[in-house]
Design a protein around this motif. Structure first.
Motif, PDB file in Angstrom:
ATOM      1  N   ARG A 124       0.834  -1.205   0.000  1.00 48.04           N
ATOM      2  CA  ARG A 124       0.000   0.000   0.000  1.00 48.04           C
ATOM      3  C   ARG A 124       0.871   1.258   0.000  1.00 48.04           C
ATOM      4  NH1 ARG A 124      -5.154   0.102   2.357  1.00 48.04           N
ATOM      5  NH2 ARG A 124      -4.917   2.372   2.196  1.00 48.04           N
ATOM      6  N   LEU A 125       0.453   2.244  -0.778  1.00 47.07           N
ATOM      7  CA  LEU A 125       1.155   3.530  -0.766  1.00 47.07           C
ATOM      8  C   LEU A 125       0.784   4.271   0.512  1.00 47.07           C
ATOM      9  CD1 LEU A 125       0.490   4.662  -4.448  1.00 47.07           C
ATOM     10  CD2 LEU A 125       2.661   3.875  -3.503  1.00 47.07           C
ATOM     11  N   LYS A 126       1.798   4.840   1.182  1.00 48.55           N
ATOM     12  CA  LYS A 126       1.520   5.543   2.440  1.00 48.55           C
ATOM     13  C   LYS A 126       1.780   7.044   2.310  1.00 48.55           C
ATOM     14  CE  LYS A 126       0.767   1.753   4.880  1.00 48.55           C
ATOM     15  NZ  LYS A 126       1.828   0.807   5.169  1.00 48.55           N
ATOM     16  N   THR A 127       2.699   7.400   1.408  1.00 54.56           N
ATOM     17  CA  THR A 127       3.033   8.818   1.258  1.00 54.56           C
ATOM     18  C   THR A 127       2.936   9.207  -0.216  1.00 54.56           C
ATOM     19  OG1 THR A 127       5.330   8.150   1.060  1.00 54.56           O
ATOM     20  CG2 THR A 127       4.642   8.972   3.206  1.00 54.56           C
ATOM     21  N   PRO A 128       2.716  10.489  -0.488  1.00 55.61           N
ATOM     22  CA  PRO A 128       2.701  10.934  -1.888  1.00 55.61           C
ATOM     23  C   PRO A 128       4.064  10.739  -2.536  1.00 55.61           C
ATOM     24  CG  PRO A 128       1.797  12.610  -0.420  1.00 55.61           C
ATOM     25  CD  PRO A 128       2.441  11.575   0.443  1.00 55.61           C
ATOM     26  N   LEU A 129       4.055  10.575  -3.857  1.00 58.84           N
ATOM     27  CA  LEU A 129       5.297  10.439  -4.609  1.00 58.84           C
ATOM     28  C   LEU A 129       5.318  11.520  -5.673  1.00 58.84           C
ATOM     29  CD1 LEU A 129       5.120   6.586  -5.357  1.00 58.84           C
ATOM     30  CD2 LEU A 129       6.325   7.682  -3.463  1.00 58.84           C
ATOM     31  N   ILE A 130       6.502  12.032  -5.947  1.00 58.12           N
ATOM     32  CA  ILE A 130       6.610  13.061  -6.985  1.00 58.12           C
ATOM     33  C   ILE A 130       7.781  12.708  -7.892  1.00 58.12           C
ATOM     34  CG2 ILE A 130       8.126  14.642  -5.668  1.00 58.12           C
ATOM     35  CD1 ILE A 130       6.190  16.898  -6.735  1.00 58.12           C
ATOM     36  N   LYS A 131       7.608  12.953  -9.180  1.00 59.04           N
ATOM     37  CA  LYS A 131       8.666  12.555 -10.116  1.00 59.04           C
ATOM     38  C   LYS A 131       9.737  13.631 -10.170  1.00 59.04           C
ATOM     39  CE  LYS A 131       7.919   9.601 -13.471  1.00 59.04           C
ATOM     40  NZ  LYS A 131       7.169   9.063 -14.612  1.00 59.04           N
ATOM     41  N   LYS A 132      10.960  13.214  -9.838  1.00 59.73           N
ATOM     42  CA  LYS A 132      12.094  14.141  -9.922  1.00 59.73           C
ATOM     43  C   LYS A 132      13.148  13.477 -10.774  1.00 59.73           C
ATOM     44  CE  LYS A 132      11.321  16.556  -5.616  1.00 59.73           C
ATOM     45  NZ  LYS A 132      11.535  16.486  -4.182  1.00 59.73           N
ATOM     46  N   GLU A 133      13.554  14.129 -11.799  1.00 59.47           N
ATOM     47  CA  GLU A 133      14.529  13.595 -12.760  1.00 59.47           C
ATOM     48  C   GLU A 133      14.131  12.183 -13.197  1.00 59.47           C
ATOM     49  OE1 GLU A 133      18.193  13.992 -10.718  1.00 59.47           O
ATOM     50  OE2 GLU A 133      17.919  16.150 -10.505  1.00 59.47           O
TER      51      GLU A 133
END
Lengths: 189, 881
Positions: B274-283
């Motif tokens: 399960r995903l628990k935290t947001p993810l953001i695309k960096k490079e």
């Protein structure tokens, strides 16, 4: 056709070794098809006659020597019974077997009278000579050794029965050799 | 009312209908006669002997679960003699029950334990006479401990009588009797569908859920009532929990039914993935980030696209597996917050031709039958008979209908139209097997029979269908050689038409919306109208939990909530007033159109819980489209194939942490209750926060507030049903690709019991261990191809190719192959051609070829093909050549 040939020789099983050889060939394999043909032929007269389950099982076993899984599946299908129920019924009776039996059935009575007169020693010797335990079958499917409780002739104790015939006491030690020789002779002849 | 019989039990008078047993009569006056083998709804087996009672005038004690009541009976249930017998029976059971209540999962719910305590047996009087037998742990779901079995036979009977499945029976005899499968095979080789009914009815600890082992004692569990998150059947689920874990799913009554997904499939909610935290695309790589960073980035980037390219460059896509409140809020955010009608949901793919067709024809959806109407029907017409897989509860009801006596018949008549010989087809009185893809023509054949033989409901048609004469004349003029097209004999079609149209009979058509195009739906509607069965005459087996709700709350591009058309100025005005913004007037794009328009007219997308890369047709073009977007937000509970392409990923919550409502395939609105504390933020809160940050404040305190707003829109609209109907004549098109020499098979992609949707839930559940990806082939095809079960093959269509494993499927006719819809790569093979009216992808049977993988051809080479489509986070997109 194979079914016919087997029937002529009565209760002696010809299919056992074939079936056991086929273990790797899986469903659709040629040998299984052969068994299925035999069973379907036996079942033609019983089709959808639910009340005839035990008779059908007896007939199938007479031809195949035992009741393999594939055969029971066909019996279930032909009689419109659940497979589990057919197995349940068959497992109720000691007359039905689910693994191949030997060509020769050797039974040692271990009832009270026979026990007193030395049955355990006879059974032990047979086990040693055949290299199997009671209720097992030799790897070459020549012998199945059974321990039974009273065959109804305690006066002859200790009793040994080979292929449904009582073996004379003086022949006990020779019976296995004799049956082996018979097999060899018939193979040569 | 049937005749009443009066009798006396323990001095109390009771009057019950004839045919009731003593134990049932006693239960009506709150006298509980101890019993272990008896269970309401199952035929008595008199196996346990615990329910013995004294019957005046009878010498021996009688078995109260099997003895029917008679007028004037005098029964005593607690005499010295009865109590002594009861004690003796329990002592005998204990002589074959090597039970250790300290670690037995049933302890606290065990019926043997309960009665032993009530009778007050402290020590076994008899020595234990049964050898311990090994515990069966060969499957991931059901643990069988044969030593604890008391041979009551409840499992044998529920499996046979209710489920028609016959996995168990009594084997051997006397002291060695045991309940097991044929040849003592593992359950998965014995035809078990893992519904767990046997576990639910087992009175002792012989059958338990493996997931439940050592996770809490019965008396520590808290029970919450909620709704199953899987199919449109919408079964009520009682979830037993400890402080932060689900321990078991069960039903209210022991003998109620759940399927494998409902009973065991909840565990995905507890998955470690399960995903628990947001993810953001960096490079090019997705990295964990704070909520604030994720939300502000989303608000900024969406606003920027809106500003530079206009709101119509944005789009929203949502899965119909969310509660209606979340769906409504998402729709409101997209239409009012983002300002675009590019809003759609999985409804488009799974049920739109049906829902829109019904709305158009009847004005409302609630013309459909309920599950109990299926049970009570005289005739059932089943199209696409894997209903027992799609909505397993429908399968149970069909079976029950067949056994429920009707006027003049022992049970319902069942007509099945399906190319496959499925389980339901096997139960049919009439099974028509059209060539794959020609069922529509077969229905035309039935309509023709009904028209030409005058079997239609003349009164109804005259009063309600103004265009009947015209329709009938034009229909009968049409040239229609049903037999030539479908391969079904004329007599069979005739018999089906006559049986279905039977006057004065209740008939229900059961069909699968995700495989029915608008032409099929038009024919179903015509059949309903011609036979005057506009109320309760049809049951659409909706594949997902809230498809009905999603359409109703307006997450389809052409309708606002309550099926208000987007084009209608009055509707727009009404919504503008309520939502306090001006709304776009131009119609939006549908689900697949949006992704196909990526980088041309669509530049930013917000996807909630949907996984187009895995569940939409033509995977390659979906990947291409999504990867070409300037900005993609995916909100889901797992890092799905689609989420891996996203610029920002937001962790949502599972059904177990949600509350709100689902509307099932009967149209029943049911409450989803929060069972576990949320692992992250509720989905609606996330949406509201982004909208607020983008300058369109959505401030709600709870789902209930959203529900209240939604109610005004949805219930107000639910005006009267249409009373005038139109019969529709459409010309069905043959859209399935004809097999040819290069691609000789027709490929059908459909549902199975052990998977669901895109597979992102079930792959993370224990239930998926019961089914590995496969392609099913008929025995004839397997033989002619020279393969066996388990052979690795390469499956190719004009769209793509994948490797998988052969499974022999005897239900298939030669030439038709079947692949589960949740097969990880299955959608590489399909094409996304859209119906011009409904904008839904046409359900087509792709032409496919199947080739054995050569030993010399290492699998990695084919895996290489697959890796072309494997989503690589650094490059973001796989190329397709």
């Amino acid at each position: 056709m194979v079914g016919m040939a087997v029937q002529e020789t009565g209760s002696v099983c010809r299919c056992a070794d074939k079936i056991s050889d086929s273990a790797g060939s899986g469903p659709g394999g040629q040998v299984v098809d052969e068994v299925s043909g035999i069973v379907r032929e036996v079942m033609t007269k019983y089709r959808h006659h639910k009340g005839m389950l035990v008779h059908a099982l007896q007939d199938v076993q007479r031809v195949l020597g035992y009741l393999p899984e594939d055969a029971l599946r066909i019996v279930a299908e032909e009689l419109d019974f659940p497979f589990a129920q057919v197995y349940g019924v068959a497992s109720f009776y000691t007359q039905f077997y689910f693994s191949p039996r030997g060509k020769n059935i050797l039974q040692v009575c271990v009832g009270t009278a026979c026990h007193i007169r030395g049955a355990p020693a006879i059974l032990g010797r047979f086990e040693q000579e055949l290299g199997i335990k009671a209720e097992e079958t030799t790897a070459d499917f020549e012998f199945t050794l059974g321990a039974v409780s009273c065959v109804g002739c305690c006066g002859l104790a200790p009793v040994v029965v080979a292929n449904e015939r009582v073996v004379k006491k003086k022949d006990h030690h020779k019976i296995i050799t004799r049956l082996r020789k018979q097999a060899e002779d018939s193979a040569v002849g | 009312m049937s005749e009443l019989v009066r009798l006396q039990i323990d001095g109390q008078e009771v009057a019950v209908p004839k045919g009731v047993t003593i134990i049932e009569a006693a239960a009506r006056i709150q006298i509980d006669i101890p019993h272990l083998c008896h269970l309401n709804g199952l035929v008595p087996s008199s196996a346990c002997r615990l329910c013995l009672v004294e019957l005046e005038g009878t010498k021996d004690l009688v078995v109260s679960c099997a003895r029917g009541v008679r007028e004037g009976m005098v029964v005593w249930t607690r005499t010295e003699r009865v109590l002594a017998a009861r004690r003796f029976v329990l002592e005998l059971i204990w002589s074959a029950h090597p039970g250790d209540c300290t670690t037995c999962e049933k302890s606290g719910r065990c019926e043997l334990q309960k009665y032993t305590y009530e009778v007050g047996i402290e020590r076994n009087r008899f020595p234990l006479r049964r050898d311990e037998q090994p515990i069966d742990t060969t499957n991931p779901l059901i643990e069988r401990n044969p030593s604890l079995c008391i041979l009551c036979g409840r499992c044998v009977r529920i499996c046979r009588m209710r489920n028609g499945n016959n996995v168990f029976d009594f084997v051997s005899r006397g002291i060695t009797t045991r309940v097991t499968t044929a040849f003592e095979k593992p359950l998965q080789e014995s035809g078990c569908t893992f519904c767990g009914s046997c576990v639910s009815v087992c009175p002792v600890g012989s059958l338990v859920e493996r997931q439940r082992r050592f996770r809490g004692r019965e008396w520590e569990l808290k029970t919450t009532e909620t709704v199953c998150p899987y199919c449109g059947g919408g079964c009520k689920l009682l979830l037993d929990t400890t402080k932060d874990q689900i321990v078991r799913a069960r039903t209210e009554k022991k003998d109620d039914y759940l399927c494998v997904r409902g009973k065991f499939g909840w565990d995905y909610a507890l998955s470690k993935e399960r995903l628990k935290t947001p993810l953001i695309k960096k490079e090019g790589t997705l990295e964990e980030c704070s909520w604030d960073e994720a939300l502000s980035s989303i608000a900024k980037r969406l606003a920027k696209i809106k500003e530079t390219r206009g709101p119509e460059a944005l789009g929203g896509l949502v899965s119909a597996n969310y509660p209606s409140e979340t769906l409504y809020l998402f729709g409101k955010f997209v239409r009012a917050g983002l300002g675009t009608n590019n809003l759609d949901s999985s409804v488009r793919l799974l049920s739109w031709p049906t829902l829109s067709g019904f709305i158009q024809a009847f004005g409302r959806m609630d013309v459909v039958a309920t599950l109990s109407e299926i049970e009570a029907a005289d005739t059932l017409l089943v199209l696409d008979s894997e209903v027992a897989v799609k909505n397993p509860m429908v399968g149970v009801k069909v079976r029950k209908a067949l056994k429920t006596p009707k006027k003049g018949a022992e049970g319902a008549n069942l007509i099945t139209i399906d190319s496959r010989k499925t389980t339901v087809a096997g139960l049919s009185h009439l099974h028509l097997q059209p060539r794959p893809g020609t069922a529509t023509v077969l229905l035309d054949g039935m309509i023709k029979v009904i028209l030409s033989e005058g079997l239609y409901d003349q009164e109804f048609v005259a009063a309600n269908c103004s265009n009947f004469q015209e329709f009938s004349a034009r229909f009968l003029e049409m040239e229609l050689d049903v037999e030539a097209i479908t391969g079904v004999a004329e007599e069979a079609v005739l018999a089906a038409g006559r049986l279905y149209a039977g006057q004065g009979q209740k008939a229900v058509i059961i069909f699968s919306p995700e495989t029915s195009d608008r032409h099929m739906v038009a024919r179903i509607i015509n059949l309903l109208l011609l036979t005057g069965r506009v109320n309760g005459g049809v049951f659409p087996s909706l594949l997902h939990s809230n498809l009905w709700g999603a359409a109703e709350v307006g997450v389809v591009s052409e309708f606002y909530p309550g099926y208000r058309p987007v084009e209608a100025a009055t509707a727009r005005k009404e919504l503008e007033n309520l939502w306090g913004v001006s709304l776009p007037s131009e119609p939006g794009l549908s689900a697949i159109e949006m992704i196909q328009a990526a980088a041309e007219s669509i530049f930013g997308m917000y996807i909630l819980g949907e996984n187009p890369v895995a569940s939409f047709p033509d995977k390659a073009s979906m990947v291409r489209g999504l990867a070409a977007l300037d900005f993609l937000v995916v909100q889901d509970i797992f890092l799905t194939e689609t989420a891996q392409l996203a610029d920002v990923v937001l962790p949502g919550v599972s059904f177990a942490e949600s509350s709100g409502t689902f509307t099932n395939a009967e149209g029943r609105v049911q409450e989803l209750n929060r069972v576990l504390p949320s692992q992250t933020k509720p989905d609606w809160e996330i949406i509201a926060e982004i909208s607020t940050r983008m300058g369109y404040p959505l401030s709600y305190h709870s789902e209930r507030e959203i529900a209240a707003e939604l109610k005004t829109l949805v219930s107000e609209f639910s005006g009267p049903r249409n009373s005038a109907f139109r019969l529709v004549l459409t010309e069905a098109e043959e859209i399935s690709a004809e097999p040819d020499r290069e691609y000789p098979y027709r490929l059908m992609i459909g549902a199975t019991l052990f998977g669901f949707g895109d597979g992102s839930w079930t792959r993370r559940s224990e239930i998926s261990r019961l089914e590995t990806p496969y392609i099913g082939m008929s025995p004839q095809d397997v033989q002619s191809l020279g393969v066996v079960a388990g052979t690795r093959v390469l499956v190719s269509s004009r769209r793509g190719r994948i490797t998988t494993t052969i499974k022999v499927d005897e239900s298939l006719p030669a030439g038709l192959v079947f692949m589960p819809a949740h097969h990880p790569e299955g959608n590489s093979l399909t094409s996304a051609s859209l119906d011009p009216v409904t904008k839904s992808p046409r359900f087509e049977l792709a032409a496919a070829s199947i080739d054995r993988l050569q030993e010399s051809e290492p699998e990695s080479q084919c895996a290489g093909d697959r890796s072309l489509l494997n989503l690589n986070q650094t490059s973001g997109i796989a190329k397709w050549n």
